[in-house]
Design a protein around this motif. Sequence first.
Motif, PDB file in Angstrom:
ATOM      1  N   ARG A  94       0.827  -1.200   0.000  1.00 16.31           N
ATOM      2  CA  ARG A  94       0.000   0.000   0.000  1.00 16.31           C
ATOM      3  C   ARG A  94       0.867   1.258   0.000  1.00 16.31           C
ATOM      4  O   ARG A  94       1.887   1.331   0.671  1.00 16.31           O
ATOM      5  CB  ARG A  94      -0.881  -0.032   1.238  1.00 16.31           C
ATOM      6  N   CYS A  95       0.434   2.260  -0.738  1.00 13.23           N
ATOM      7  CA  CYS A  95       1.143   3.541  -0.768  1.00 13.23           C
ATOM      8  C   CYS A  95       0.868   4.310   0.515  1.00 13.23           C
ATOM      9  O   CYS A  95      -0.197   4.186   1.104  1.00 13.23           O
ATOM     10  CB  CYS A  95       0.680   4.379  -1.955  1.00 13.23           C
ATOM     11  N   ASP A  96       1.821   5.098   0.925  1.00 10.75           N
ATOM     12  CA  ASP A  96       1.632   5.926   2.102  1.00 10.75           C
ATOM     13  C   ASP A  96       0.651   7.047   1.797  1.00 10.75           C
ATOM     14  O   ASP A  96       0.611   7.571   0.685  1.00 10.75           O
ATOM     15  CB  ASP A  96       2.963   6.524   2.550  1.00 10.75           C
ATOM     16  N   SER A  97      -0.132   7.442   2.805  1.00 12.44           N
ATOM     17  CA  SER A  97      -1.049   8.568   2.663  1.00 12.44           C
ATOM     18  C   SER A  97      -0.240   9.861   2.613  1.00 12.44           C
ATOM     19  O   SER A  97       0.944   9.891   2.965  1.00 12.44           O
ATOM     20  CB  SER A  97      -2.010   8.609   3.849  1.00 12.44           C
ATOM     21  N   ALA A  98      -0.882  10.932   2.184  1.00 12.51           N
ATOM     22  CA  ALA A  98      -0.207  12.239   2.159  1.00 12.51           C
ATOM     23  C   ALA A  98       0.250  12.610   3.566  1.00 12.51           C
ATOM     24  O   ALA A  98       1.375  13.094   3.761  1.00 12.51           O
ATOM     25  CB  ALA A  98      -1.134  13.298   1.580  1.00 12.51           C
ATOM     26  N   TYR A  99      -0.612  12.362   4.542  1.00 12.76           N
ATOM     27  CA  TYR A  99      -0.250  12.631   5.939  1.00 12.76           C
ATOM     28  C   TYR A  99       0.937  11.760   6.351  1.00 12.76           C
ATOM     29  O   TYR A  99       1.879  12.234   6.975  1.00 12.76           O
ATOM     30  CB  TYR A  99      -1.456  12.365   6.833  1.00 12.76           C
ATOM     31  N   GLY A 100       0.901  10.496   5.969  1.00 12.46           N
ATOM     32  CA  GLY A 100       1.987   9.581   6.288  1.00 12.46           C
ATOM     33  C   GLY A 100       3.307  10.002   5.659  1.00 12.46           C
ATOM     34  O   GLY A 100       4.361   9.894   6.279  1.00 12.46           O
ATOM     35  N   LYS A 101       3.249  10.505   4.450  1.00 12.77           N
ATOM     36  CA  LYS A 101       4.472  10.977   3.782  1.00 12.77           C
ATOM     37  C   LYS A 101       5.078  12.156   4.535  1.00 12.77           C
ATOM     38  O   LYS A 101       6.298  12.259   4.668  1.00 12.77           O
ATOM     39  CB  LYS A 101       4.180  11.353   2.335  1.00 12.77           C
TER      40      LYS A 101
ATOM     41  N   SER B 288       0.362   4.513   6.430  1.00 10.84           N
ATOM     42  CA  SER B 288      -0.147   4.002   5.153  1.00 10.84           C
ATOM     43  C   SER B 288      -1.545   4.524   4.832  1.00 10.84           C
ATOM     44  O   SER B 288      -1.992   4.447   3.696  1.00 10.84           O
ATOM     45  CB  SER B 288      -0.169   2.473   5.158  1.00 10.84           C
ATOM     46  N   GLY B 289      -2.228   5.066   5.842  1.00  7.91           N
ATOM     47  CA  GLY B 289      -3.581   5.568   5.621  1.00  7.91           C
ATOM     48  C   GLY B 289      -4.662   4.558   5.948  1.00  7.91           C
ATOM     49  O   GLY B 289      -5.846   4.844   5.794  1.00  7.91           O
ATOM     50  N   ASP B 290      -4.274   3.366   6.423  1.00 10.79           N
ATOM     51  CA  ASP B 290      -5.267   2.362   6.833  1.00 10.79           C
ATOM     52  C   ASP B 290      -6.038   2.832   8.067  1.00 10.79           C
ATOM     53  O   ASP B 290      -7.173   2.434   8.281  1.00 10.79           O
ATOM     54  CB  ASP B 290      -4.604   1.021   7.140  1.00 10.79           C
TER      55      ASP B 290
ATOM     56  N   SER C  21      -6.749   6.529  10.442  1.00  4.58           N
ATOM     57  CA  SER C  21      -6.590   7.986  10.384  1.00  4.58           C
ATOM     58  C   SER C  21      -5.602   8.488  11.425  1.00  4.58           C
ATOM     59  O   SER C  21      -4.906   9.481  11.185  1.00  4.58           O
ATOM     60  CB  SER C  21      -7.936   8.684  10.590  1.00  4.58           C
TER      61      SER C  21
END
Length: 63
Positions: free
Chosen positions: A3-10, A42-44, A46
């Motif tokens: 899974r790609c990282d979320s914008a927040y995660g990045k 990862s955004g899984d 919040s």
Amino acid sequence: MGRCDSAYGKRIKKRLVDLNMTQVELAQQLGISKQYMRRIISGDRSGKTYRERIEEILNNSVA
């Protein structure tokens, strides 16, 4: 895991690099598992319960 990282995660990951800190260290300071920290990145999940504390620890607004 693919899974790609979320914008927040990045943003979290970039700040961790800036501070020479690991996801595990951040998770320990938050009192959560490294797996849960990975899910936030990862955004899984919040992670909204922890966002204020994450910002405090990273000394930066990543929200």
